[in-house]
Write a protein that holds these residues in place. Structure first.
Motif, PDB file in Angstrom:
ATOM      1  N   GLY A 243      10.172  10.024  51.588  1.00  0.00           N
ATOM      2  CA  GLY A 243       9.051   9.176  51.217  1.00  0.00           C
ATOM      3  C   GLY A 243       7.895   9.912  50.592  1.00  0.00           C
ATOM      4  N   GLY A 244       8.056  11.197  50.339  1.00  0.00           N
ATOM      5  CA  GLY A 244       7.005  11.969  49.688  1.00  0.00           C
ATOM      6  C   GLY A 244       7.349  12.237  48.236  1.00  0.00           C
ATOM      7  N   ARG A 245       6.778  13.295  47.697  1.00  0.00           N
ATOM      8  CA  ARG A 245       7.040  13.682  46.322  1.00  0.00           C
ATOM      9  C   ARG A 245       6.670  15.147  46.148  1.00  0.00           C
ATOM     10  N   SER A 246       7.057  15.696  44.994  1.00  0.00           N
ATOM     11  CA  SER A 246       6.730  17.084  44.658  1.00  0.00           C
ATOM     12  C   SER A 246       5.751  17.098  43.497  1.00  0.00           C
ATOM     13  N   TYR A 247       5.026  18.212  43.389  1.00  0.00           N
ATOM     14  CA  TYR A 247       4.043  18.402  42.324  1.00  0.00           C
ATOM     15  C   TYR A 247       4.330  19.733  41.645  1.00  0.00           C
ATOM     16  N   SER A 248       4.392  19.725  40.339  1.00  0.00           N
ATOM     17  CA  SER A 248       4.567  20.942  39.566  1.00  0.00           C
ATOM     18  C   SER A 248       3.190  21.378  39.066  1.00  0.00           C
ATOM     19  N   VAL A 249       2.668  22.439  39.666  1.00  0.00           N
ATOM     20  CA  VAL A 249       1.290  22.872  39.437  1.00  0.00           C
ATOM     21  C   VAL A 249       1.286  23.995  38.416  1.00  0.00           C
ATOM     22  N   PHE A 250       0.529  23.795  37.306  1.00  0.00           N
ATOM     23  CA  PHE A 250       0.439  24.793  36.238  1.00  0.00           C
ATOM     24  C   PHE A 250      -0.954  25.413  36.114  1.00  0.00           C
ATOM     25  N   SER A 251      -1.936  24.923  36.852  1.00  0.00           N
ATOM     26  CA  SER A 251      -3.299  25.466  36.752  1.00  0.00           C
ATOM     27  C   SER A 251      -4.040  25.149  38.037  1.00  0.00           C
ATOM     28  N   GLN A 252      -5.187  25.788  38.172  1.00  0.00           N
ATOM     29  CA  GLN A 252      -6.021  25.544  39.346  1.00  0.00           C
ATOM     30  C   GLN A 252      -6.587  24.129  39.337  1.00  0.00           C
ATOM     31  N   ARG A 253      -6.852  23.597  38.162  1.00  0.00           N
ATOM     32  CA  ARG A 253      -7.357  22.226  38.084  1.00  0.00           C
ATOM     33  C   ARG A 253      -6.317  21.231  38.569  1.00  0.00           C
ATOM     34  N   MET A 254      -5.078  21.441  38.180  1.00  0.00           N
ATOM     35  CA  MET A 254      -4.011  20.569  38.659  1.00  0.00           C
ATOM     36  C   MET A 254      -3.806  20.705  40.160  1.00  0.00           C
ATOM     37  N   LEU A 255      -4.003  21.906  40.677  1.00  0.00           N
ATOM     38  CA  LEU A 255      -3.864  22.102  42.119  1.00  0.00           C
ATOM     39  C   LEU A 255      -4.926  21.318  42.875  1.00  0.00           C
ATOM     40  N   ASN A 256      -6.167  21.370  42.417  1.00  0.00           N
ATOM     41  CA  ASN A 256      -7.225  20.594  43.069  1.00  0.00           C
ATOM     42  C   ASN A 256      -6.961  19.092  42.963  1.00  0.00           C
ATOM     43  N   GLN A 257      -6.423  18.657  41.830  1.00  0.00           N
ATOM     44  CA  GLN A 257      -6.080  17.251  41.667  1.00  0.00           C
ATOM     45  C   GLN A 257      -4.992  16.829  42.660  1.00  0.00           C
ATOM     46  N   CYS A 258      -4.002  17.689  42.870  1.00  0.00           N
ATOM     47  CA  CYS A 258      -2.933  17.389  43.830  1.00  0.00           C
ATOM     48  C   CYS A 258      -3.466  17.329  45.257  1.00  0.00           C
ATOM     49  N   LEU A 259      -4.382  18.221  45.588  1.00  0.00           N
ATOM     50  CA  LEU A 259      -4.933  18.236  46.944  1.00  0.00           C
ATOM     51  C   LEU A 259      -5.729  16.964  47.219  1.00  0.00           C
ATOM     52  N   GLU A 260      -6.505  16.521  46.246  1.00  0.00           N
ATOM     53  CA  GLU A 260      -7.243  15.274  46.439  1.00  0.00           C
ATOM     54  C   GLU A 260      -6.292  14.085  46.589  1.00  0.00           C
ATOM     55  N   SER A 261      -5.177  14.108  45.859  1.00  0.00           N
ATOM     56  CA  SER A 261      -4.195  13.037  45.997  1.00  0.00           C
ATOM     57  C   SER A 261      -3.519  13.072  47.366  1.00  0.00           C
ATOM     58  N   LEU A 262      -3.231  14.264  47.873  1.00  0.00           N
ATOM     59  CA  LEU A 262      -2.584  14.381  49.177  1.00  0.00           C
ATOM     60  C   LEU A 262      -3.493  13.906  50.303  1.00  0.00           C
ATOM     61  N   VAL A 263      -4.799  14.184  50.181  1.00  0.00           N
ATOM     62  CA  VAL A 263      -5.737  13.733  51.217  1.00  0.00           C
ATOM     63  C   VAL A 263      -5.732  12.215  51.311  1.00  0.00           C
ATOM     64  N   GLN A 264      -5.603  11.554  50.183  1.00  0.00           N
ATOM     65  CA  GLN A 264      -5.567  10.086  50.192  1.00  0.00           C
ATOM     66  C   GLN A 264      -4.275   9.546  50.805  1.00  0.00           C
ATOM     67  N   LYS A 265      -3.230  10.344  50.813  1.00  0.00           N
ATOM     68  CA  LYS A 265      -1.948   9.878  51.339  1.00  0.00           C
ATOM     69  C   LYS A 265      -1.796  10.103  52.837  1.00  0.00           C
ATOM     70  N   ILE A 266      -2.785  10.718  53.471  1.00  0.00           N
ATOM     71  CA  ILE A 266      -2.701  10.943  54.912  1.00  0.00           C
ATOM     72  C   ILE A 266      -3.019   9.629  55.616  1.00  0.00           C
ATOM     73  N   GLN A 267      -1.989   8.847  55.848  1.00  0.00           N
ATOM     74  CA  GLN A 267      -2.118   7.556  56.515  1.00  0.00           C
ATOM     75  C   GLN A 267      -1.047   7.461  57.594  1.00  0.00           C
ATOM     76  N   SER A 268      -1.409   6.841  58.715  1.00  0.00           N
ATOM     77  CA  SER A 268      -0.427   6.611  59.776  1.00  0.00           C
ATOM     78  C   SER A 268       0.454   5.439  59.371  1.00  0.00           C
ATOM     79  N   GLY A 269       1.744   5.676  59.366  1.00  0.00           N
ATOM     80  CA  GLY A 269       2.634   4.610  58.946  1.00  0.00           C
ATOM     81  C   GLY A 269       4.082   5.016  59.012  1.00  0.00           C
TER      82      GLY A 269
END
Length: 796
Positions: free
Chosen positions: A154-180
């Motif tokens: 139920g998750g996904r992978s991220y292909s990170v090519f820069s520090q900006r993309m890494l920060n974008q992925c981290l912000e997306s992961l924080v939003q996905k922390i839901q009990s379910g």
């Protein structure tokens, strides 16, 4: 409680550097810390549990588990090193086993409570700065084998090519922390009527999360009804059939009417946004629902009976999954008749209908149904001896599995945090298929051409088969030359090689007896550790003048003084003790045979404004025993001063020759450092000083000189006491016994003592000594009361 487990790659490949100059491991560590900071902004993060696993073997790869604190997690994260191999499969199994172990121990292996999703951040940051622009839009998934594993959970992978993309992925992961719980939704039956506008997204099948909101009072999610299993339990079966990790739910697109009864509990879960939720919301039908099923959940039906429905919210902003009792279209009307028609007094016909429903309901629903009937107010409808549908062998196996899980859980918890044993060495592999250099026919000739000598060697290429190479011992510290008898037996060979190298001068090292590379091989974090260097240094000699302020080792500024003893009050006199500067080597205090030095009394000949003249008359004879007794005896600081008003200095006359002779004799006695004839030797250390004065004549002072002498001595003693008391006040702690012992030695009148005490209270207030201030005020009140009582007795 969300459990966040971080699996970090610690293989040697993580040492490669990006174009920013940092290694992949440093980027991973920084990503974890950034994620925790972003997550900390959410108030719901207070109950988060963080775990850390790397690529080492079990249990050394578990750096922070179920019992470790947040501080331990951060410490282990910073201490990670990239030295191992890429064992991603074994590490993933370790992570899932660690999570599953707690499920077996706590018994929460039910749908609606636990779900493990895998998200992977694959670092693809190049070592050189890329000239191509970064792709716009979202972060693409990676094409590595980890991607299918993420999608299954139920998750996904991220292909990170820069520090900006890494920060974008981290912000997306924080939003996905839901009990379910992740659920597979799939359409069954005919399609619904088409929409006015064509819908091109694939909504027939999705793999999404349903949010399980925790109870606001307890913080724990509460569910009344389970999601059915994909099989009918058989009481005679010794085992249970396997089931998928996520429930496989089918939904029918036939419109149905939602059913809810007031006293019958139900569960409501919000679906994660997906093409399915978007399609349901675009139909704009908040008053109709789609029933949901689990295949093979019924005894005689492939599709099973409905256990709930999908329904859009009234505001058309989300889609909810309503979980009801199994086959709720049959049960809810029966319960409605029981409440409204029969008034909780069921008839025989109603009981027959209820019994028929129980035959079609899976037996594991009995516990949930009994709780629901107790909430409704009809607890006696179900018999207590109804079976739950599991055989005795299955129940026994589950209990045994739970006990084994507890033992394994305790064992694993005890092993977490231990360091892996150091390897004895690296085994040299024998490659029999290869040709060794020593097997060449011209090996001897080549060796002779290099060295110039003919070696006499017996070459055996298989001599070192199974040979182990020793590992570098990082804990080995360079050793200097010591007494040979102090060298341990295990270090003799190492010391012998050092001694031989030092004797023959074969090394160009300027540090004799030590290898330069070992001596300077010190970690950067320990280079500034000056305190450990001081502990290992030999103890210095004591200071010649211990009363002087000690110099601090400030590691860079050795001229900085210790200012703790330099706190001086403006109204006080700074006294650090007797100053011994300017003493001559022949002083009495430095002579081994001299006793303690007596305090010299102030002579009336050395008053201010009058010079001292040496005596000119011959020595006077000692006074006889018929001399008058002194009128006043002053006992001050263990010294006896005798005086009378027989002679007066106020008229300006010179003192008599016998007083001058007396003063001269007394001074000579002090300078010689030994007692005169007829005087017993002085003794005692710290006790009262007793002096026999039979051989010395008494001294007679005028009343004015005597009063001035008493005031001078009193002021001097009180100043010394004040300095000592102030020094005790500045010390930390609440040991005030010495202060009150010094206060009992105050000299002077009652007013002098009261003023002295008030000054001491002000000094204690400067350092906020509240307990001492209270004790000093009680002491001051006691002196007041004593003086009042004494005055009252005098008046009587």
């Amino acid at each position: 409680m969300p459990v966040l487990l971080f699996l970090i790659d610690t293989s040697a490949s993580m040492n490669q550097r990006t174009h920013l100059g940092t290694t992949y491991l440093d980027v991973a560590k920084g990503a974890v810390e950034t994620f925790m900071k972003l997550r900390g902004r959410d108030p719901a993060s207070r109950g988060d549990r963080y775990m850390l696993v790397n690529y080492e073997d079990v249990p050394f790869g578990i750096k922070a588990g179920w019992k470790e604190s947040h501080a331990t997690f951060m410490t282990e994260l910073r201490n990670l090193q990239a030295t191992g191999l890429t064992t991603i499969g074994q590490s993933l199994r370790t992570a899932f086993d660690l999570l599953n172990l707690n499920r077996l121990v706590t018994g929460i292996d039910n749908y609606g409570q636990v779900c493990s999703r895998l998200f992977a951040l694959v670092l693809r940051i190049p070592g050189n700065t890329s000239v191509e622009p970064e792709p716009l839009g979202g972060v693409p998934p990676d094409d590595s084998p980890i991607t299918p594993m993420c999608e299954v959970t139920g998750g996904r992978s991220y292909s990170v090519f820069s520090q900006r993309m890494l920060n974008q992925c981290l912000e997306s992961l924080v939003q996905k922390i839901q009990s379910g719980v992740v659920i597979n939704f799939e359409k069954t039956g005919p399609d619904p009527p088409p929409l006015e506008e064509p819908f091109s997204l694939p909504w027939h099948c999705c793999h999404k999360l349903i949010y399980v909101r925790p109870n606001p009072k307890t913080g724990v999610p509460i569910g009344h009804w389970p999601i059915p299993e994909a099989f009918w339990p058989d009481q005679n079966s010794p085992t249970l059939p396997p089931r998928s990790a996520h429930p496989h739910v089918r939904f029918s697109c036939l419109d149905a009417e939602p059913m809810v009864i007031d006293k019958v509990p139900f569960d409501k879960y919000e679906l994660e946004p997906s093409p399915l939720t978007q399609y349901i919301l675009e139909r704009k039908s908040p008053h109709t629902c789609w029933q949901v099923f689990v295949c093979n959940s019924a005894k005689y039906s492939d599709l099973g009976q409905p256990f709930g429905y999908l329904k859009a919210s009234t505001a058309l902003n989300c889609v909810n999954l309503f979980v009801m009792p199994y086959n709720y279209p049959v049960l809810l009307p029966l319960l409605d008749d029981l409440i409204k028609v029969h008034k909780f007094k069921p008839t025989i016909k109603w009981r027959q209908s209820f019994e028929n429903y129980l035959k079609t309901m899976p037996p594991y629903y009995i516990g949930s149904l009994r709780k629901a009937l107790r909430i409704m107010g009809a607890p006696n409808l179900l018999a207590d001896n109804m079976e739950y549908g599991l055989s005795y062998s299955v129940v026994s196996y589950l209990k045994k599995l739970s006990q084994q899980s507890k033992i394994e859980y305790d064992r694993l918890i005890a092993l977490i945090g231990k360091k892996p044993p150091s390897e004895a060495g690296i085994k040299v592999r024998w490659r029999g298929g290869g040709i060794s250099l020593a097997q060449r026919r011209d090996f001897i000739q080549q060796l002779q051409s290099l060295t110039g000598d003919v070696p006499t060697l017996e070459l055996n290429p298989k001599e070192f088969q199974g040979f182990h190479l020793a590992l570098l011992n990082k804990g080995l510290k360079p050793q200097s030359f010591r007494n040979p008898y102090d060298i341990p037996r295990s270090h003799l060979l190492d010391q012998l090689s050092r001694m031989r190298r030092n004797l023959l001068n074969t090394s160009v090292c300027t540090l004799r007896g030590q290898d330069s590379d070992q001596f300077h091989s010190v970690p950067i974090a320990q280079m500034g550790n000056y305190q450990d260097f001081l502990k290992a240094a030999p103890q210095p000699l004591r200071d010649a003048d211990p009363e002087q302020p000690k110099r601090l080792h400030t590691f860079g500024n050795p001229f900085k003084l210790d200012k703790k003893g330099m706190m001086i009050d403006e109204a006080d006199e700074f006294v650090t003790g007797p100053q011994n500067k300017g003493k001559r080597p022949g002083d009495s205090s430095s002579m081994p045979g001299g006793g303690p030095k007596r305090r010299r009394c102030m002579s009336p000949l050395l008053r201010l404004g009058r010079a001292y003249t040496p005596p000119v008359s011959p020595p006077a004879s000692p006074r006889t025993s018929s001399a008058p007794d002194p009128d006043l005896i002053i006992n001050h600081l263990n010294q006896n001063h005798y005086g009378s008003d027989g002679s007066s200095d106020s008229d300006g006359e010179h003192p008599s020759s016998d007083l001058q002779e007396n003063h001269t004799d007394h001074r000579d006695e002090e300078e010689n450092g030994r007692p005169q004839a007829g005087e017993p030797p002085l003794g005692g250390d710290g006790g009262a000083e007793m002096v026999l004065m039979e051989e010395q004549p008494t001294r007679y002072l005028s009343p004015a000189a005597l009063k001035k002498h008493i005031h001078t001595e009193t002021t001097k003693v009180n100043n010394e006491l004040r300095a000592l008391i102030n020094k005790e006040i500045r010390k930390p702690g609440r040991h005030y016994e010495k202060i009150f012992l010094l206060l009992k030695q105050i000299q002077g009148t009652l007013d002098t003592r009261l003023i002295f005490l008030q000054n001491i209270i002000k000094e204690a207030a400067r350092f906020k000594k509240r307990v001492l201030i209270e004790q000093l005020e009680n002491f001051l009140e006691e002196i007041h009361n004593r003086s009042i009582s004494m005055n009252h007795v005098d008046t009587l």
